[in-house]
Design a protein around this motif. Structure first.
Motif, PDB file in Angstrom:
ATOM      1  N   LYS A   5       0.803  -1.220   0.000  1.00  0.00           N
ATOM      2  CA  LYS A   5       0.000   0.000   0.000  1.00  0.00           C
ATOM      3  C   LYS A   5       0.839   1.275   0.000  1.00  0.00           C
ATOM      4  O   LYS A   5       0.568   2.189  -0.753  1.00  0.00           O
ATOM      5  CB  LYS A   5      -0.947  -0.004   1.199  1.00  0.00           C
ATOM      6  N   LYS A   6       1.857   1.346   0.883  1.00  0.00           N
ATOM      7  CA  LYS A   6       2.614   2.598   0.983  1.00  0.00           C
ATOM      8  C   LYS A   6       4.005   2.344   1.546  1.00  0.00           C
ATOM      9  O   LYS A   6       4.178   1.557   2.469  1.00  0.00           O
ATOM     10  CB  LYS A   6       1.857   3.592   1.873  1.00  0.00           C
ATOM     11  N   ASP A  86       3.512  -0.277   4.454  1.00  0.00           N
ATOM     12  CA  ASP A  86       2.159  -0.720   4.784  1.00  0.00           C
ATOM     13  C   ASP A  86       1.750  -1.761   3.755  1.00  0.00           C
ATOM     14  O   ASP A  86       1.828  -1.504   2.543  1.00  0.00           O
ATOM     15  CB  ASP A  86       1.166   0.447   4.731  1.00  0.00           C
ATOM     16  N   GLU A  93      -4.277  -5.449   7.901  1.00  0.00           N
ATOM     17  CA  GLU A  93      -3.330  -4.373   7.612  1.00  0.00           C
ATOM     18  C   GLU A  93      -2.125  -4.509   8.528  1.00  0.00           C
ATOM     19  O   GLU A  93      -2.277  -4.621   9.752  1.00  0.00           O
ATOM     20  CB  GLU A  93      -3.996  -3.016   7.785  1.00  0.00           C
ATOM     21  N   THR A  95       1.978  -2.988   9.131  1.00  0.00           N
ATOM     22  CA  THR A  95       3.086  -2.095   8.799  1.00  0.00           C
ATOM     23  C   THR A  95       4.366  -2.809   9.209  1.00  0.00           C
ATOM     24  O   THR A  95       4.508  -3.240  10.354  1.00  0.00           O
ATOM     25  CB  THR A  95       2.965  -0.745   9.533  1.00  0.00           C
ATOM     26  N   CYS A  97       8.363  -2.495   9.705  1.00  0.00           N
ATOM     27  CA  CYS A  97       9.327  -1.443  10.011  1.00  0.00           C
ATOM     28  C   CYS A  97      10.709  -2.060  10.202  1.00  0.00           C
ATOM     29  O   CYS A  97      10.857  -3.028  10.946  1.00  0.00           O
ATOM     30  CB  CYS A  97       8.873  -0.731  11.283  1.00  0.00           C
TER      31      CYS A  97
END
Length: 191
Positions: A5-6, A86, A93, A95, A97
């Motif tokens: 997604k991002k 993401d 969902e 994320t 890191c």
């Protein structure tokens, strides 16, 4: 299903890159600087296309020893800078890191909670549970998270000569391992 997604960083080193359903193209914007000739103006070298892919692959649990992210000078990429991606696996969902300070210890943010992993292997196994939630993972019926991504995110050093060989050709990975994700994609038992 995995959907990216991002891609972004904290603190912000680059503009966030949003990905959309379907095929996404990463194009370099031609940059004009004073004193350049028309021929130099036509080039898009050094604008961040490969680094975008490297950051994405780094967040998708590529080993630090194989990642060019680790070669970015510390004055440009501080060791504590978080590179974040993401993703959506099914309806979950997540994320992901990572930092260059502790590249082998990724952090997942799920439902506003941080989950720290001691290894990329543990993190990959955790993602596999979401990815293959209805499959027996103990009997090795699915490729690992990174094996699954191999054919989709090919190493630049794969030379793009063979469909199966999606890794650096110098690594001499055996055909049995190279076939695993392809067989899985076609619904063929990998045993």
């Amino acid at each position: 299903m995995i959907r990216i997604k991002k891609l972004y960083s904290d603190p912000a080193l680059f503009e966030p890159i949003e990905f959309f359903e379907g095929v996404n193209l990463i194009l370099g914007e031609k940059v004009v600087s004073e004193g350049t000739t028309i021929r130099q103006y036509q080039k898009t070298n050094g604008v961040g296309k490969s680094l975008c892919i490297e950051f994405t692959n780094f967040c998708l649990l590529k080993s630090a020893s194989d990642s060019r992210v680790m070669l970015v000078p510390q004055d440009l990429l501080k060791p504590d800078t978080r590179i974040l991606l993401d993703i959506l696996i099914g309806t979950k969902e997540i994320t992901i890191c990572r930092t260059t300070k502790e590249p082998e210890k990724p952090i997942f943010i799920i439902d506003n909670k941080e989950i720290l992993f001691d290894s990329l292997l543990d993190a990959g196994a955790y993602l596999a549970k979401y990815l293959y939630k209805d499959t027996d993972l103990k009997n090795n019926q699915c490729p690992s998270f990174r094996e699954l991504l191999g054919p989709i995110i090919r190493d630049e050093t794969s030379e793009f000569k063979e469909l199966l060989q999606c890794y650096d050709i110098k690594r001499n990975i055996v055909d049995r391992i190279l076939c695993k994700p392809h067989l899985y994609f076609f619904g063929i038992n990998i045993q």
